[in-house]
Design a protein around this motif. Sequence first.
Motif, PDB file in Angstrom:
ATOM      1  N   ALA A  63      -9.464   2.064  39.550  1.00  0.00           N
ATOM      2  CA  ALA A  63      -9.134   1.589  40.888  1.00  0.00           C
ATOM      3  C   ALA A  63      -8.083   2.474  41.540  1.00  0.00           C
ATOM      4  CB  ALA A  63      -8.644   0.142  40.822  1.00  0.00           C
ATOM      5  N   ALA A  64      -7.182   2.995  40.723  1.00  0.00           N
ATOM      6  CA  ALA A  64      -6.154   3.893  41.260  1.00  0.00           C
ATOM      7  C   ALA A  64      -6.760   5.209  41.723  1.00  0.00           C
ATOM      8  CB  ALA A  64      -5.070   4.142  40.211  1.00  0.00           C
ATOM      9  N   GLU A  65      -7.814   5.653  41.062  1.00  0.00           N
ATOM     10  CA  GLU A  65      -8.450   6.914  41.440  1.00  0.00           C
ATOM     11  C   GLU A  65      -9.011   6.870  42.853  1.00  0.00           C
ATOM     12  OE1 GLU A  65     -11.366   7.868  38.524  1.00  0.00           O
ATOM     13  OE2 GLU A  65      -9.903   8.239  36.919  1.00  0.00           O
ATOM     14  N   VAL A  66      -9.426   5.691  43.312  1.00  0.00           N
ATOM     15  CA  VAL A  66      -9.961   5.566  44.673  1.00  0.00           C
ATOM     16  C   VAL A  66      -8.944   4.906  45.606  1.00  0.00           C
ATOM     17  CG1 VAL A  66     -12.370   5.560  43.970  1.00  0.00           C
ATOM     18  CG2 VAL A  66     -11.131   3.384  44.117  1.00  0.00           C
ATOM     19  N   HIS A  67      -7.688   4.830  45.127  1.00  0.00           N
ATOM     20  CA  HIS A  67      -6.547   4.385  45.926  1.00  0.00           C
ATOM     21  C   HIS A  67      -6.586   2.911  46.296  1.00  0.00           C
ATOM     22  CE1 HIS A  67      -5.347   8.547  46.136  1.00  0.00           C
ATOM     23  NE2 HIS A  67      -6.532   8.873  46.637  1.00  0.00           N
TER      24      HIS A  67
ATOM     25  N   GLN B  77     -15.811  -3.381  50.627  1.00  0.00           N
ATOM     26  CA  GLN B  77     -16.457  -2.179  51.165  1.00  0.00           C
ATOM     27  C   GLN B  77     -15.541  -1.394  52.098  1.00  0.00           C
ATOM     28  OE1 GLN B  77     -19.663  -2.866  54.032  1.00  0.00           O
ATOM     29  NE2 GLN B  77     -19.062  -5.021  54.122  1.00  0.00           N
ATOM     30  N   HIS B  78     -14.468  -2.040  52.581  1.00  0.00           N
ATOM     31  CA  HIS B  78     -13.500  -1.334  53.425  1.00  0.00           C
ATOM     32  C   HIS B  78     -12.327  -0.783  52.616  1.00  0.00           C
ATOM     33  CE1 HIS B  78     -15.680  -2.729  56.904  1.00  0.00           C
ATOM     34  NE2 HIS B  78     -15.557  -3.982  56.500  1.00  0.00           N
ATOM     35  N   ARG B  79     -12.271  -1.127  51.340  1.00  0.00           N
ATOM     36  CA  ARG B  79     -11.189  -0.657  50.473  1.00  0.00           C
ATOM     37  C   ARG B  79     -11.624   0.499  49.578  1.00  0.00           C
ATOM     38  NH1 ARG B  79      -9.505  -4.036  53.530  1.00  0.00           N
ATOM     39  NH2 ARG B  79      -8.162  -5.828  53.044  1.00  0.00           N
ATOM     40  N   VAL B  80     -12.926   0.535  49.269  1.00  0.00           N
ATOM     41  CA  VAL B  80     -13.465   1.555  48.363  1.00  0.00           C
ATOM     42  C   VAL B  80     -14.778   2.067  48.954  1.00  0.00           C
ATOM     43  CG1 VAL B  80     -12.428   0.384  46.371  1.00  0.00           C
ATOM     44  CG2 VAL B  80     -14.828  -0.063  46.949  1.00  0.00           C
ATOM     45  N   PRO B  81     -15.299   3.206  48.454  1.00  0.00           N
ATOM     46  CA  PRO B  81     -16.581   3.712  48.958  1.00  0.00           C
ATOM     47  C   PRO B  81     -17.704   2.675  48.830  1.00  0.00           C
ATOM     48  CG  PRO B  81     -15.477   5.398  47.659  1.00  0.00           C
ATOM     49  CD  PRO B  81     -14.677   4.141  47.484  1.00  0.00           C
ATOM     50  N   TYR B  82     -18.628   2.738  49.764  1.00  0.00           N
ATOM     51  CA  TYR B  82     -19.701   1.747  49.877  1.00  0.00           C
ATOM     52  C   TYR B  82     -20.477   1.566  48.569  1.00  0.00           C
ATOM     53  CZ  TYR B  82     -24.248  -0.177  51.316  1.00  0.00           C
ATOM     54  OH  TYR B  82     -25.396  -0.920  51.409  1.00  0.00           O
ATOM     55  N   HIS B  83     -20.904   2.661  47.953  1.00  0.00           N
ATOM     56  CA  HIS B  83     -21.733   2.532  46.762  1.00  0.00           C
ATOM     57  C   HIS B  83     -20.943   1.995  45.572  1.00  0.00           C
ATOM     58  CE1 HIS B  83     -24.287   5.383  49.120  1.00  0.00           C
ATOM     59  NE2 HIS B  83     -25.189   4.511  48.723  1.00  0.00           N
ATOM     60  N   LEU B  84     -19.655   2.282  45.523  1.00  0.00           N
ATOM     61  CA  LEU B  84     -18.819   1.696  44.480  1.00  0.00           C
ATOM     62  C   LEU B  84     -18.686   0.188  44.716  1.00  0.00           C
ATOM     63  CD1 LEU B  84     -16.939   1.767  42.058  1.00  0.00           C
ATOM     64  CD2 LEU B  84     -15.090   2.502  43.593  1.00  0.00           C
ATOM     65  N   ALA B  85     -18.485  -0.216  45.970  1.00  0.00           N
ATOM     66  CA  ALA B  85     -18.405  -1.643  46.273  1.00  0.00           C
ATOM     67  C   ALA B  85     -19.686  -2.351  45.854  1.00  0.00           C
ATOM     68  CB  ALA B  85     -18.141  -1.849  47.764  1.00  0.00           C
ATOM     69  N   MET B  86     -20.836  -1.754  46.162  1.00  0.00           N
ATOM     70  CA  MET B  86     -22.114  -2.349  45.779  1.00  0.00           C
ATOM     71  C   MET B  86     -22.238  -2.437  44.257  1.00  0.00           C
ATOM     72  SD  MET B  86     -24.269  -3.533  47.928  1.00  0.00           S
ATOM     73  CE  MET B  86     -24.653  -3.552  49.675  1.00  0.00           C
ATOM     74  N   ASP B  87     -21.822  -1.400  43.560  1.00  0.00           N
ATOM     75  CA  ASP B  87     -21.848  -1.388  42.092  1.00  0.00           C
ATOM     76  C   ASP B  87     -21.057  -2.576  41.547  1.00  0.00           C
ATOM     77  OD1 ASP B  87     -21.418  -0.914  39.382  1.00  0.00           O
ATOM     78  OD2 ASP B  87     -20.878   1.187  39.638  1.00  0.00           O
TER      79      ASP B  87
ATOM     80  N   SER C 162      -0.747  -2.934  36.209  1.00  0.00           N
ATOM     81  CA  SER C 162      -0.627  -2.394  34.866  1.00  0.00           C
ATOM     82  C   SER C 162      -1.834  -1.511  34.567  1.00  0.00           C
ATOM     83  CB  SER C 162      -0.565  -3.544  33.864  1.00  0.00           C
ATOM     84  OG  SER C 162      -0.942  -3.128  32.572  1.00  0.00           O
ATOM     85  N   ARG C 163      -1.607  -0.484  33.776  1.00  0.00           N
ATOM     86  CA  ARG C 163      -2.720   0.383  33.380  1.00  0.00           C
ATOM     87  C   ARG C 163      -3.770  -0.378  32.580  1.00  0.00           C
ATOM     88  NH1 ARG C 163       1.708   3.689  33.487  1.00  0.00           N
ATOM     89  NH2 ARG C 163       1.426   5.649  34.639  1.00  0.00           N
ATOM     90  N   GLU C 164      -3.395  -1.528  32.027  1.00  0.00           N
ATOM     91  CA  GLU C 164      -4.333  -2.329  31.247  1.00  0.00           C
ATOM     92  C   GLU C 164      -4.998  -3.428  32.076  1.00  0.00           C
ATOM     93  OE1 GLU C 164      -2.333  -3.755  27.781  1.00  0.00           O
ATOM     94  OE2 GLU C 164      -1.871  -1.746  27.038  1.00  0.00           O
ATOM     95  N   ALA C 165      -4.642  -3.532  33.344  1.00  0.00           N
ATOM     96  CA  ALA C 165      -5.221  -4.570  34.203  1.00  0.00           C
ATOM     97  C   ALA C 165      -6.694  -4.289  34.473  1.00  0.00           C
ATOM     98  CB  ALA C 165      -4.452  -4.663  35.513  1.00  0.00           C
ATOM     99  N   LYS C 166      -7.422  -5.361  34.761  1.00  0.00           N
ATOM    100  CA  LYS C 166      -8.845  -5.234  35.076  1.00  0.00           C
ATOM    101  C   LYS C 166      -9.174  -6.134  36.269  1.00  0.00           C
ATOM    102  CE  LYS C 166     -10.605  -3.933  30.522  1.00  0.00           C
ATOM    103  NZ  LYS C 166      -9.289  -3.697  29.900  1.00  0.00           N
ATOM    104  N   PHE C 167     -10.018  -5.593  37.145  1.00  0.00           N
ATOM    105  CA  PHE C 167     -10.480  -6.315  38.317  1.00  0.00           C
ATOM    106  C   PHE C 167     -11.968  -6.625  38.159  1.00  0.00           C
ATOM    107  CE2 PHE C 167      -7.122  -3.344  39.552  1.00  0.00           C
ATOM    108  CZ  PHE C 167      -6.209  -4.186  40.156  1.00  0.00           C
ATOM    109  N   GLY C 168     -12.446  -7.612  38.906  1.00  0.00           N
ATOM    110  CA  GLY C 168     -13.875  -7.884  38.849  1.00  0.00           C
ATOM    111  C   GLY C 168     -14.287  -9.000  39.781  1.00  0.00           C
TER     112      GLY C 168
END
Length: 265
Positions: free
Chosen positions: A178-182, A155-165, A130-136
């Motif tokens: 999350a959709a923007e980075v697939h 770190q294998h699903r999203v860019p390294y620095h985003l994963a660290m963030d 859902s567009r209103e869903a949130k991950f964390g």
Amino acid sequence: MSATDPTATVEDGPDLKVEERGRVLVMTMDRPAARNAMSLAMAQQIADALDLLDSRPDLSVGVITGAGGTFCAGMDLKGFARGEIPVVEGRGFAGLVKQPPRKPLIAAVEGYALAGGFEIVLSCDLVVASREAKFGLPEVKRGLTAAAGGLLRLQHRVPYHLAMDLVLTGRMWPAPEAAEVHLVNRLADAGGALDAALALADEVAANAPLALAASKQVLVQSVDWPLAEKFERQEAFVDPIRRSADAQEGARAFVEKRSPEWTGS
């Protein structure tokens, strides 16, 4: 894999609802009063459902979702206080994260997928939200670590620095980002994640079941294969598919301009 809801309670009845829809097995985490926090019983029921998915030739794809507008808030802390850890031997947390099924698995996410809930999502092959869903992964806020696959997979699903963030801040991450980075394959309107996931599942399940499972296994396992061995090592998975009855059926159906009738053999 910690929960975000310390008031989680154990409810009567099965913690997981399982339904067959054609070639799709739908698993609904059903502890809405506890925001679907993972109990030991639900972890075992998920493991059993995944065994069913993998063992049945007439099932091609699994979908996992949560009842009551939430995906999963993580581990049930009340169960943890009683000495229960929602880990199944061989399959890990939630009966899933250490050993996902051989066949494709789709997460349908409404509301929150936090801590172990997000780690369940990361164990899936496709994600609809859902567009209103949130991950964390808020574990560091509670003096813990995302040890149910979050640190290993993100770190294998999203860019390294985003994963660290996400790991080091423990912040909420909206599904559109999350959709923007697939990481999310498809977005749906609020309340529509399951229907969108089922549509995606039907699209996948229209294909040959043996080929689906073999393709997933090569994609997953070939990540750390030495380059010189990749083609040789994939033969163990793909050669049986070439020899299968479904491969012959796919060719005949193409020539005869009709839909194939898969048998999973």
